[in-house]
Design a protein around this motif. Structure first.
Motif, PDB file in Angstrom:
ATOM      1  N   TYR A  64       0.898  -1.122  -0.085  1.00 36.54           N
ATOM      2  CA  TYR A  64      -0.057   0.062   0.128  1.00 36.54           C
ATOM      3  C   TYR A  64       0.929   1.356  -0.071  1.00 36.54           C
ATOM      4  O   TYR A  64       1.913   1.164   0.569  1.00 36.54           O
ATOM      5  CB  TYR A  64      -0.768   0.008   1.293  1.00 36.54           C
ATOM      6  N   PRO A  65       0.340   2.353  -0.489  1.00 37.48           N
ATOM      7  CA  PRO A  65       1.072   3.647  -0.343  1.00 37.48           C
ATOM      8  C   PRO A  65       0.962   3.853   1.152  1.00 37.48           C
ATOM      9  O   PRO A  65      -0.245   3.791   1.863  1.00 37.48           O
ATOM     10  CB  PRO A  65       0.079   4.780  -1.200  1.00 37.48           C
ATOM     11  N   THR A  66       2.053   4.103   1.771  1.00 38.32           N
ATOM     12  CA  THR A  66       2.334   4.184   3.004  1.00 38.32           C
ATOM     13  C   THR A  66       3.110   5.641   3.453  1.00 38.32           C
ATOM     14  O   THR A  66       4.064   5.996   2.939  1.00 38.32           O
ATOM     15  CB  THR A  66       3.032   3.091   3.909  1.00 38.32           C
ATOM     16  N   VAL A  67       2.446   6.410   4.294  1.00 38.29           N
ATOM     17  CA  VAL A  67       2.831   7.793   4.822  1.00 38.29           C
ATOM     18  C   VAL A  67       3.422   7.560   6.363  1.00 38.29           C
ATOM     19  O   VAL A  67       2.437   7.218   7.059  1.00 38.29           O
ATOM     20  CB  VAL A  67       2.008   8.969   4.627  1.00 38.29           C
ATOM     21  N   THR A  68       4.555   7.860   6.737  1.00 39.33           N
ATOM     22  CA  THR A  68       4.960   7.455   8.060  1.00 39.33           C
ATOM     23  C   THR A  68       5.274   8.723   8.664  1.00 39.33           C
ATOM     24  O   THR A  68       6.026   9.861   8.031  1.00 39.33           O
ATOM     25  CB  THR A  68       6.256   6.503   8.151  1.00 39.33           C
ATOM     26  N   THR A  69       5.533   8.866  10.156  1.00 41.64           N
ATOM     27  CA  THR A  69       5.642   9.981  10.737  1.00 41.64           C
ATOM     28  C   THR A  69       6.852   9.535  11.447  1.00 41.64           C
ATOM     29  O   THR A  69       7.120   8.355  11.579  1.00 41.64           O
ATOM     30  CB  THR A  69       4.604  10.464  11.976  1.00 41.64           C
ATOM     31  N   ARG A  70       7.634  10.581  11.832  1.00 41.11           N
ATOM     32  CA  ARG A  70       9.137  10.447  12.554  1.00 41.11           C
ATOM     33  C   ARG A  70       8.821   9.836  14.155  1.00 41.11           C
ATOM     34  O   ARG A  70       9.812   9.060  14.705  1.00 41.11           O
ATOM     35  CB  ARG A  70       9.740  11.433  12.701  1.00 41.11           C
ATOM     36  N   ILE A  71       7.524  10.188  14.661  1.00 38.62           N
ATOM     37  CA  ILE A  71       7.433   9.777  15.995  1.00 38.62           C
ATOM     38  C   ILE A  71       7.340   8.104  16.468  1.00 38.62           C
ATOM     39  O   ILE A  71       7.260   7.558  15.206  1.00 38.62           O
ATOM     40  CB  ILE A  71       6.136  10.359  16.679  1.00 38.62           C
ATOM     41  N   ASP A  72       7.628   7.594  17.251  1.00 34.47           N
ATOM     42  CA  ASP A  72       7.796   6.050  17.713  1.00 34.47           C
ATOM     43  C   ASP A  72       6.457   5.537  18.339  1.00 34.47           C
ATOM     44  O   ASP A  72       6.424   4.557  18.517  1.00 34.47           O
ATOM     45  CB  ASP A  72       8.797   5.719  18.304  1.00 34.47           C
ATOM     46  N   GLY A  73       5.449   6.650  18.771  1.00 39.75           N
ATOM     47  CA  GLY A  73       4.346   6.218  19.299  1.00 39.75           C
ATOM     48  C   GLY A  73       4.273   5.841  20.741  1.00 39.75           C
ATOM     49  O   GLY A  73       3.186   5.643  21.775  1.00 39.75           O
ATOM     50  N   HIS A  74       5.447   5.943  21.541  1.00 40.80           N
ATOM     51  CA  HIS A  74       5.688   5.652  22.872  1.00 40.80           C
ATOM     52  C   HIS A  74       4.999   6.621  23.485  1.00 40.80           C
ATOM     53  O   HIS A  74       4.622   6.159  24.867  1.00 40.80           O
ATOM     54  CB  HIS A  74       6.894   4.954  23.137  1.00 40.80           C
ATOM     55  N   ARG A  75       5.082   7.880  23.537  1.00 37.46           N
ATOM     56  CA  ARG A  75       4.604   8.936  24.271  1.00 37.46           C
ATOM     57  C   ARG A  75       3.154   9.368  23.701  1.00 37.46           C
ATOM     58  O   ARG A  75       2.953  10.191  22.539  1.00 37.46           O
ATOM     59  CB  ARG A  75       5.603  10.078  24.220  1.00 37.46           C
ATOM     60  N   LYS A  76       2.076   8.965  24.412  1.00 45.16           N
ATOM     61  CA  LYS A  76       0.667   9.043  23.695  1.00 45.16           C
ATOM     62  C   LYS A  76       0.446  10.370  23.560  1.00 45.16           C
ATOM     63  O   LYS A  76      -0.331  10.841  22.669  1.00 45.16           O
ATOM     64  CB  LYS A  76      -0.312   8.562  24.879  1.00 45.16           C
ATOM     65  N   PRO A  77       0.732  11.587  24.439  1.00 42.62           N
ATOM     66  CA  PRO A  77       0.339  12.769  24.145  1.00 42.62           C
ATOM     67  C   PRO A  77       0.780  13.255  22.633  1.00 42.62           C
ATOM     68  O   PRO A  77       0.249  13.966  22.036  1.00 42.62           O
ATOM     69  CB  PRO A  77       0.932  13.700  25.241  1.00 42.62           C
ATOM     70  N   GLU A  78       2.166  12.851  22.462  1.00 42.52           N
ATOM     71  CA  GLU A  78       2.795  13.106  21.120  1.00 42.52           C
ATOM     72  C   GLU A  78       2.113  12.403  19.927  1.00 42.52           C
ATOM     73  O   GLU A  78       1.645  13.048  18.982  1.00 42.52           O
ATOM     74  CB  GLU A  78       4.071  12.841  21.134  1.00 42.52           C
ATOM     75  N   ARG A  79       1.416  11.334  20.326  1.00 39.05           N
ATOM     76  CA  ARG A  79       0.975  10.502  19.469  1.00 39.05           C
ATOM     77  C   ARG A  79      -0.526  11.223  19.014  1.00 39.05           C
ATOM     78  O   ARG A  79      -0.920  11.094  17.762  1.00 39.05           O
ATOM     79  CB  ARG A  79       0.524   9.068  19.576  1.00 39.05           C
ATOM     80  N   VAL A  80      -1.316  11.495  19.996  1.00 39.49           N
ATOM     81  CA  VAL A  80      -2.568  12.158  19.767  1.00 39.49           C
ATOM     82  C   VAL A  80      -2.382  13.517  19.224  1.00 39.49           C
ATOM     83  O   VAL A  80      -3.373  13.777  18.316  1.00 39.49           O
ATOM     84  CB  VAL A  80      -3.164  12.317  21.228  1.00 39.49           C
ATOM     85  N   ALA A  81      -1.315  14.118  19.417  1.00 40.21           N
ATOM     86  CA  ALA A  81      -1.199  15.502  18.798  1.00 40.21           C
ATOM     87  C   ALA A  81      -1.044  15.228  17.321  1.00 40.21           C
ATOM     88  O   ALA A  81      -1.287  16.036  16.376  1.00 40.21           O
ATOM     89  CB  ALA A  81      -0.125  16.257  19.163  1.00 40.21           C
ATOM     90  N   ALA A  82      -0.252  14.273  16.836  1.00 41.18           N
ATOM     91  CA  ALA A  82       0.170  14.026  15.699  1.00 41.18           C
ATOM     92  C   ALA A  82      -1.150  13.442  14.752  1.00 41.18           C
ATOM     93  O   ALA A  82      -1.299  13.895  13.690  1.00 41.18           O
ATOM     94  CB  ALA A  82       1.394  12.755  15.444  1.00 41.18           C
ATOM     95  N   GLU A  83      -1.888  12.674  15.456  1.00 39.23           N
ATOM     96  CA  GLU A  83      -3.430  12.413  14.673  1.00 39.23           C
ATOM     97  C   GLU A  83      -4.074  13.631  14.618  1.00 39.23           C
ATOM     98  O   GLU A  83      -5.024  13.602  13.401  1.00 39.23           O
ATOM     99  CB  GLU A  83      -4.005  11.468  15.649  1.00 39.23           C
ATOM    100  N   ALA A  84      -4.331  14.698  15.521  1.00 38.07           N
ATOM    101  CA  ALA A  84      -5.057  15.757  15.230  1.00 38.07           C
ATOM    102  C   ALA A  84      -4.278  16.784  14.243  1.00 38.07           C
ATOM    103  O   ALA A  84      -5.421  17.457  13.616  1.00 38.07           O
ATOM    104  CB  ALA A  84      -5.249  16.374  16.682  1.00 38.07           C
ATOM    105  N   THR A  85      -3.214  16.756  13.931  1.00 43.03           N
ATOM    106  CA  THR A  85      -2.531  17.707  13.145  1.00 43.03           C
ATOM    107  C   THR A  85      -1.936  17.224  11.942  1.00 43.03           C
ATOM    108  O   THR A  85      -2.314  17.314  10.719  1.00 43.03           O
ATOM    109  CB  THR A  85      -1.453  18.461  13.864  1.00 43.03           C
TER     110      THR A  85
END
Length: 390
Positions: A64-85
């Motif tokens: 599949y076409p896949t777009v990745t972010t640099r964060i590793d997901g272990h810090r939930k506030p950072e992950r939630v912020a990435a989902e929102a932005t």
């Protein structure tokens, strides 16, 4: 989407931290593989994932076409912020028409709300057994799961009992809930050499009771250890194998093993490679799944496909998964569990009957069929649209 263009679906996988989220990772990745095997021409999927996801699942990145972010997901506030932005921005750039949030919640925020959503709710345990979760996680999930159910154009669940619980407890109309069950690959016979090797690797002799599960509270390892303690003294060649990573109930499980009096007949493998687990199924006499809450219950299906008898708790989705092909016991009932395991261990006719019935039952589940259900759900969600503003 026009009549001649495929529906552009984005799959939000930012919640999927490889090796951490357990069975939901296996379910989601195998489902996506099943869909990639024969992707309908009217669908175009793009995955939005963490960097570690690409490393853990290169075949999906290739499919599949896949777009990745640099964060590793272990810090939930950072992950939630990435989902929102970040996710909202990247989905907009690619003209995504439907965002499938596969981790159980729809992210908050006005930007992400612009794209119609579908959501997979794996179970509603946080609402029904909140004591199994930390205060922070409990507050988050008890707020976000009902919100996701209200806002999504379509709710996917892994079993009919979970679908029914979404309808009954969250008030979602049945027309907006679709069951997309787990599947199982056609079983590949495990060689005698592989079984012998895994027995040697984990120091196993004789009969084996296997339970592959992270030590979460609802998995109820303690009941199994106590039931095993009733069986083991008269069966010195019997071993209980607990395969799975350490979870929040690890200390309780360790204490139960230490106080059982038969700790030398218990093996803890930790998280193991899939090939080792497949070989353990080949070595096992019976698979026990005493879990008090399951959205599906993949170990029971995997065992049945391997021709291993199963004994499960008569709770949530487990009876639906095994049908009449397994023995069912009251959740938390040590005596019933010990008795059911003893029947399988001691009565060859019971063992043979359950093994044969399990293979037949498992054949009803396939990733190809599940993928077709998911594709149909995407189409239905797109046709329905979101019914309520965020």
């Amino acid at each position: 989407m026009t009549a001649n263009e495929p529906l552009r679906v984005g799959v939000n996988l930012l919640w999927l931290v490889p090796g951490v989220v357990g069975g939901s990772e296996e379910y989601t990745t195998r489902l996506l593989r099943g869909l990639a095997h024969d992707l309908p021409p009217d669908l175009h999927l793009t995955l939005f994932a963490l960097g570690p996801f690409a490393e853990a699942h290169p075949d999906l990145v290739a499919a599949y076409p896949t777009v990745t972010t640099r964060i590793d997901g272990h810090r939930k506030p950072e992950r939630v912020a990435a989902e929102a932005t970040w996710l909202a921005r990247e989905a907009g750039r690619r003209n995504i028409e439907l965002l499938h949030h596969a981790g159980g919640v729809i992210p908050p925020g006005p930007a992400i709300a612009r794209t119609p959503a579908a959501v997979t709710i794996h179970d509603i345990q946080p609402l029904l057994m909140p004591e199994n979760f930390s205060a922070v996680k409990r507050r988050w999930l008890t707020a976000m799961i009902p919100r996701a159910a209200r806002k999504a154009a379509m709710v996917f669940t892994p079993s009919d009992p979970t679908s029914q619980s979404v309808v009954e407890h969250l008030g979602v109309p049945p027309s907006r809930v679709t069951t997309v069950p787990h599947g199982i690959e056609p079983p590949i016979p495990v060689s005698a050499d592989d079984v012998a090797a895994v027995r040697e690797r984990y120091h196993l002799d004789g009969q084996i009771i296997l339970y592959p599960a992270i030590t979460y509270p609802h998995k109820d390892h303690v009941t199994l250890v106590r039931a095993f303690a009733r069986l083991a003294p008269s069966r010195p060649d019997l071993t209980l194998v607990l395969a799975g990573a350490a979870g929040p109930s690890e200390a309780d499980v360790v204490a139960a093993i230490r106080s059982s009096g038969v700790g030398d007949q218990v093996r803890r493998t930790g998280r193991i490679p899939w090939d080792d687990l497949t070989a353990l199924y080949g070595a096992a006499t019976v698979v026990a799944v005493p879990s008090r809450f399951e959205g599906f219950g993949a170990p029971a299906l995997e065992a049945m496909a391997a021709g291993v008898p199963v004994v499960v708790a008569d709770a949530t989705a487990l009876p639906w998964v095994v049908g009449s092909a397994g023995l069912k016991v009251r959740p938390g009932d040590i005596g019933q569990l010990a008795g059911a395991l003893a029947r399988v261990l001691d009565e060859p006719a019971v063992h043979a009957t359950l093994a044969a019935a399990g293979r037949v039952r498992a054949a009803h589940f396939s990733w190809d069929v599940a993928a077709q259900d998911l594709a149909a759900g995407y189409r239905a969600a797109a046709a329905m649209g979101e019914t309520r503003p965020r």
